[in-house]
Design an enzyme around this catalytic site. Structure first.
Site, PDB file in Angstrom:
ATOM      1  CD  GLU A  40      61.505  60.281  71.048  1.00  0.00           C
ATOM      2  OE1 GLU A  40      61.000  60.610  70.036  1.00  0.00           O
ATOM      3  OE2 GLU A  40      62.697  60.180  71.406  1.00  0.00           O
ATOM      4  CG  ASN A  41      56.508  64.790  73.338  1.00  0.00           C
ATOM      5  OD1 ASN A  41      57.633  65.237  73.132  1.00  0.00           O
ATOM      6  ND2 ASN A  41      55.637  64.613  72.302  1.00  0.00           N
ATOM      7  CB  ALA A  68      55.843  61.059  65.433  1.00  0.00           C
ATOM      8  CD  GLU A  72      58.115  58.639  67.289  1.00  0.00           C
ATOM      9  OE1 GLU A  72      58.758  59.002  68.081  1.00  0.00           O
ATOM     10  OE2 GLU A  72      58.454  58.771  66.138  1.00  0.00           O
ATOM     11  CD  GLU A 127      64.669  64.265  70.109  1.00  0.00           C
ATOM     12  OE1 GLU A 127      63.491  63.504  70.124  1.00  0.00           O
ATOM     13  OE2 GLU A 127      65.872  63.700  69.823  1.00  0.00           O
TER      14      GLU A 127
HETATM   15  N1  B3K Z   1      62.884  62.152  68.366  1.00  0.00           N
HETATM   16  C1  B3K Z   1      62.161  62.762  67.349  1.00  0.00           C
HETATM   17  C2  B3K Z   1      62.975  63.756  66.468  1.00  0.00           C
HETATM   18  C3  B3K Z   1      63.198  64.994  67.152  1.00  0.00           C
HETATM   19  C4  B3K Z   1      63.857  65.737  65.966  1.00  0.00           C
HETATM   20  C5  B3K Z   1      64.130  67.230  66.436  1.00  0.00           C
HETATM   21  N2  B3K Z   1      64.398  67.893  65.480  1.00  0.00           N
HETATM   22  C6  B3K Z   1      61.464  61.715  66.303  1.00  0.00           C
HETATM   23  C7  B3K Z   1      61.936  60.413  66.358  1.00  0.00           C
HETATM   24  O1  B3K Z   1      62.877  59.960  65.935  1.00  0.00           O
HETATM   25  O2  B3K Z   1      61.093  59.447  67.112  1.00  0.00           O
HETATM   26 ZN    ZN Z   2      63.078  58.044  66.967  1.00  0.00          ZN
END
Ligand code: B3K
Ligand code: ZN
Length: 877
Positions: free
Chosen positions: A263-264, A261, A297, A120
């Site tokens: 969240e994959n 972190a 996450e 991401e």
């Molecule tokens: N969704 C990720 C953040 C990704 C940032 C990319 N530069 C973490 C979060 O907000 O849970």
């Molecule tokens: Zn997030």
């Protein structure tokens, strides 16, 4: 200089193709990792197939098994375009990447000895050519191959469906994720870890295997994260009705990570800072954040993964909502007031500042050059405040009904913020048309309230006005829907309900609610016995700046009597701020009156939560005060004001602080809320005592800073020693570093404490620390500890001689090529250059201009610098 062009929200087009299935075969190697991607594509609209790809070496390309020669496609440094393809076909792509050379930590890279990924927002395109956009949802199957000994664990999203040995010392594992997902949720990890396993049975009776992977030797520091995960799973079932949907949930902690972190799906990758925690090495603050990030996450599984974003302009759809959810999780499990105050401080110290900066943007931005620049306090934290306002307006039940409709309508889809608001609106008897402006308008609204009491007629008249200052590209602002929670009190501190207006309701929080919709409005009440003292914007019910001129006597009354804890804290903050502003205005020292001091002593002795007391005795920072001076910021006067107020409080309350300090037990092993609260209050007392009586407390501070067992106490004492420059400071710093040289997360604290110090030697010290053997620009945690801390230390960063500017400019220059995302985060304090005096303006601008000249300026920095240097009033559109 290769400039990246801007994208606009209004330009959204669905892609010509969608990807139904992907099979990735990844042959992991430090320098030459081969990625074979097999895509099943299906046309949706006319047009060419335009795949994204960066920093890739294309080795082979085949359409339905037929190799394509180089003249049958277009290849640029950002795209692979195929014009002449069937409506449904299989595409095979073989590419090669070099994970060891990837210092940007985006895509596939090595952290310590392990391979890991961060996709991401747009990192997947650094792994293979793909439709790297969140509205393309595909079913992923992933086969990883790597050396068995070096990389015993091979992990990816979903369920493990095959594994085996190869005869060359390598092994493989195949993972299948049944839930269609965008590429940004893809992840792989290969490495050697210690593994902690547990189980959770969901409300739907699914037995989920929970696994936490940490660097060898750290297993005991993973248990708190595991317990937090189980609490999060249960909480999401109970409060939102969301249960987990795979048989496996894995969390891997890595040392090199740009953010908190990720969240994959089924395989979260975490900065080790938010996983590893035990009493000896982590502070109470760390424990709280481990729990909240683990929760955050995990909560993304529904808000982000099952229902994802259509495009990146919609980021707040998942982030604002998920921050709101994690805040509620922490508040339901711990002290609601303490967590709320924490969130309010983030808004006031950072988000208001962003709203006033050249990079101001709505929570749903309209224009983006580098997406990584938009993971901001505005999108996240103001986004969460917008969700919280909806919650306030609809109530818990109405909000949850809306959430269920949102889920029914959009499970498995990539949607927009508008879809979310529409679901809330359909599920409730409410018109949210005007409320939607919170999504499109940037800037912090200012609300003015005037109160008029006619003693003869016994009528109370309240006048309201709202105004949002212009932000770049948005000069005319329309009025917003602003929920104002309030409570009225009699002069003896009794709660009074203001009755007789249809526009005021009693809210489930215990406060009363008035919703301000117009740019100005008036409310009148009859039969009001006496002029009430009204606490406005209780619980920070809207992300606005409030101007309701309160006398100190009124504030003292609220400090002592308000029913809501947050309101008491707010009253104390306002008392301090008034003092500080008076001091700044006369360029003198801040003083507290005898009655104010008495009110504060009463707080110290009152039977209220010690955590709240600790927060009441945390004075507004120089940064919070700076917010009140949008131009020609009087830095020297601010420094004098904050340091003198600290000292005034310390000297006047020595007796009360001593008594409180001695009465509080030190229970280093205890992680209960109560023990944490006691430690926080002890720390505040010791801070003031060591300031008032440095000689007397020097030995005590040194002892606590070096006595191992509880990091909250150790770090707290270290901070006091350094901050007050106690005689023991240097010795303590040296011995602390010796104790902890092998524990990176503790060394980060050691760096940060020095960079945070307000005293004048800080710039020189930070400069020296850049050469410390434990410092590395390649490790984001280390960079944030030393340099993000320093960049937020406004008084030292803006030091008169410009040495702070030079220091940070030098670092940003190096990080521009090494890790642009990290570089871009550090540039924040330069953005507000127009707020300072002419001399500082010139120096700050000069730094920006020099950075802009860098030969290979990264788009991350380019976007921010260009907006900072834009002529005032020039449109960003
Ligand atoms: N969704 C990720 C953040 C990704 C940032 C990319 N530069 C973490 C979060 O907000 O849970
Ligand atoms: Zn997030």
């Amino acid at each position: 200089m290769s400039k990246k062009s801007a994208k606009y929200r209004s330009d959204y087009r669905a892609p010509a193709f969608t990807i139904v299935k992907v099979h990735l075969s990844i042959d992991l190697d430090d320098h030459a990792t081969r990625v074979h991607s097999q895509l099943q594509l299906k046309r949706q609209h006319p047009g060419a197939l335009e795949l994204d790809g960066e920093h890739l070496e294309l080795l082979e390309l085949a359409v339905d098994g037929q190799t394509r020669s180089a003249d049958s496609y277009q290849l640029t440094d950002k795209q692979l375009i195929l014009n002449d393809v069937p409506d449904e076909f299989t595409l095979d792509i073989i590419t090669q990447v070099n994970p060891s050379a990837n210092s940007a930590l985006e895509g596939l890279y090595k952290s310590g000895g392990a391979f890991c990924t961060q996709c991401e927002a747009e990192g997947f395109r650094r792994i293979t050519y793909y439709l790297d956009r969140p509205d393309v949802l595909a079913v992923f199957t992933t086969t990883l191959t790597a050396d068995r000994e070096q990389y015993p664990y091979l992990l990816s999203n979903g369920n493990l469906i095959a594994e085996g040995e190869q005869d060359n010392g390598r092994h493989y594992a195949t993972w299948h994720d049944p839930h269609p997902k965008p590429a940004y949720l893809f992840a792989l990890v290969a490495g050697d870890f210690d593994r902690l396993e547990d189980h959770y049975r969901t409300v739907e009776d699914r037995d989920v295997r929970l696994e936490l992977f940490v660097d060898k030797g750290n297993l005991s520091r993973a248990t708190y994260a595991m317990e937090s995960l189980k609490r999060a799973m249960q909480w999401d079932e109970e409060r939102f009705g969301f249960a987990y949907d795979l048989d496996r949930y894995m969390v891997v902690a890595v040392e090199f990570f740009n953010m908190g972190a990720m969240e994959n799906k089924g395989l979260n990758i975490f900065n080790s800072k938010y996983v590893l925690a035990d009493q000896a090495t982590a502070t109470d603050w760390d424990f709280v954040h481990v729990e909240s990030v683990i929760g955050h996450e995990y909560f993304h599984n529904w808000t982000g993964n099952r229902i994802t974003c259509r495009d990146w302009f919609q980021l707040s759809l998942k982030e604002g909502l998920t921050v709101f959810r994690d805040q509620e999780f922490s508040s339901d499990l711990g002290s609601r007031a303490v967590h709320r105050i924490d969130a309010i401080r983030v808004m006031r110290s950072f988000q208001f500042n962003e709203d006033a900066s050249p990079m101001a943007h709505p929570i749903r931005p309209d224009k983006v050059i580098e997406m990584n620049n938009f993971y901001t306090v505005t999108v996240y934290n103001k986004g969460a405040e917008v969700i919280r306002m909806l919650h306030t307006l609809l109530g818990e039940q109405g909000f949850q009904t809306g959430m269920q409709l949102y889920r029914e309508r959009h499970d498995g889809q990539a949607v927009t913020c508008e879809d979310f608001v529409a679901a809330m609106e359909t599920a409730n008897p409410v018109d949210l048309q005007q409320f939607r402006r919170w999504y499109s308008q940037a800037g912090t609204p200012e609300v003015r309230i005037k109160q008029n009491y006619d003693a003869e007629q016994r009528t109370l008249t309240l006048n309201f006005a709202q105004r949002t200052p212009a932000t770049p590209g948005q000069t005319d602002k329309a009025p917003l829907t602003i929920p104002l929670l309030f409570s009225a009190y009699s002069t003896t501190g009794q709660r009074i309900l203001l009755k007789g207006s249809e526009q005021v309701s009693e809210h489930e929080s215990g406060s009363q609610l008035y919703v301000l919709n117009d740019s100005s409005a008036t409310l009148s009440f009859d039969n009001v016995e006496e002029e009430p003292v009204i606490a406005w914007l209780e619980n920070f019910s809207a992300p606005v700046k409030l101007h309701a001129s309160m006398t100190t006597a009124e504030l003292e009354l609220l400090l002592g009597h308000a029913e809501q804890e947050v309101t008491r804290w707010e009253a104390a903050q306002q008392i301090y701020l008034t003092c500080l502003q008076q001091a700044v205005n006369v360029k003198g020292s801040a003083e507290l009156s005898e009655t104010q001091l008495q009110a504060l002593v009463k707080v110290l002795k009152a039977p209220i939560d010690n955590a709240l007391k600790a927060l009441i005795f945390t004075l507004p920072s120089a940064e919070e005060l700076l917010e009140y001076y949008p131009t020609d910021a009087p830095l020297d006067a601010i420094e004098q004001a904050v340091t003198s107020l600290d000292r005034a409080l310390a000297e006047a309350l020595v007796g009360a602080f001593t008594e409180t300090y001695n009465a509080l037990d030190d229970q280093p092993e205890d992680l209960s809320g109560e023990a944490m609260a006691d430690r926080a209050l002890r720390q505040r007392c010791l801070y003031f005592l060591a300031l008032a009586q440095p000689q007397q407390y020097d030995a005590e501070v040194a002892r606590l800073a070096l006595q191992q067992g509880n990091m909250t106490v150790q770090r707290g004492a270290l901070e006091i020693a350094v901050q007050h420059q106690l005689p023991c400071a240097e010795q303590v710093l040296e011995e602390f570093a010796e104790q902890w040289q092998d524990t990176p997360l503790v060394m980060d604290k050691w760096f940060a404490v020095q960079a945070n110090a307000l005293h004048e030697k800080t710039v020189e010290r930070v400069n020296d620390l850049l050469d410390h053997p434990a410092f590395s620009l390649r490790n984001p945690n280390r960079v944030y500890a030393l340099l993000a801390s320093f960049s937020r230390n406004s008084l030292r960063f803006h030091q008169q001689d410009g040495s702070g500017y030079k220091l940070l400019q030098r670092i940003i220059t190096q990080l521009n090529t090494l890790n642009p995302q990290v570089a871009s985060r550090l540039i924040t304090p330069f953005m507000q250059w127009r707020r300072f005096d002419t001399r500082r303006q010139e120096m700050l601008k000069e730094s920006l201009l020099q950075l802009q000249q860098l030969a290979d300026l990264a788009p991350d920095l380019d976007e921010k610098i260009a907006s900072a240097l834009e002529q005032k009033g020039e449109s960003q559109q």
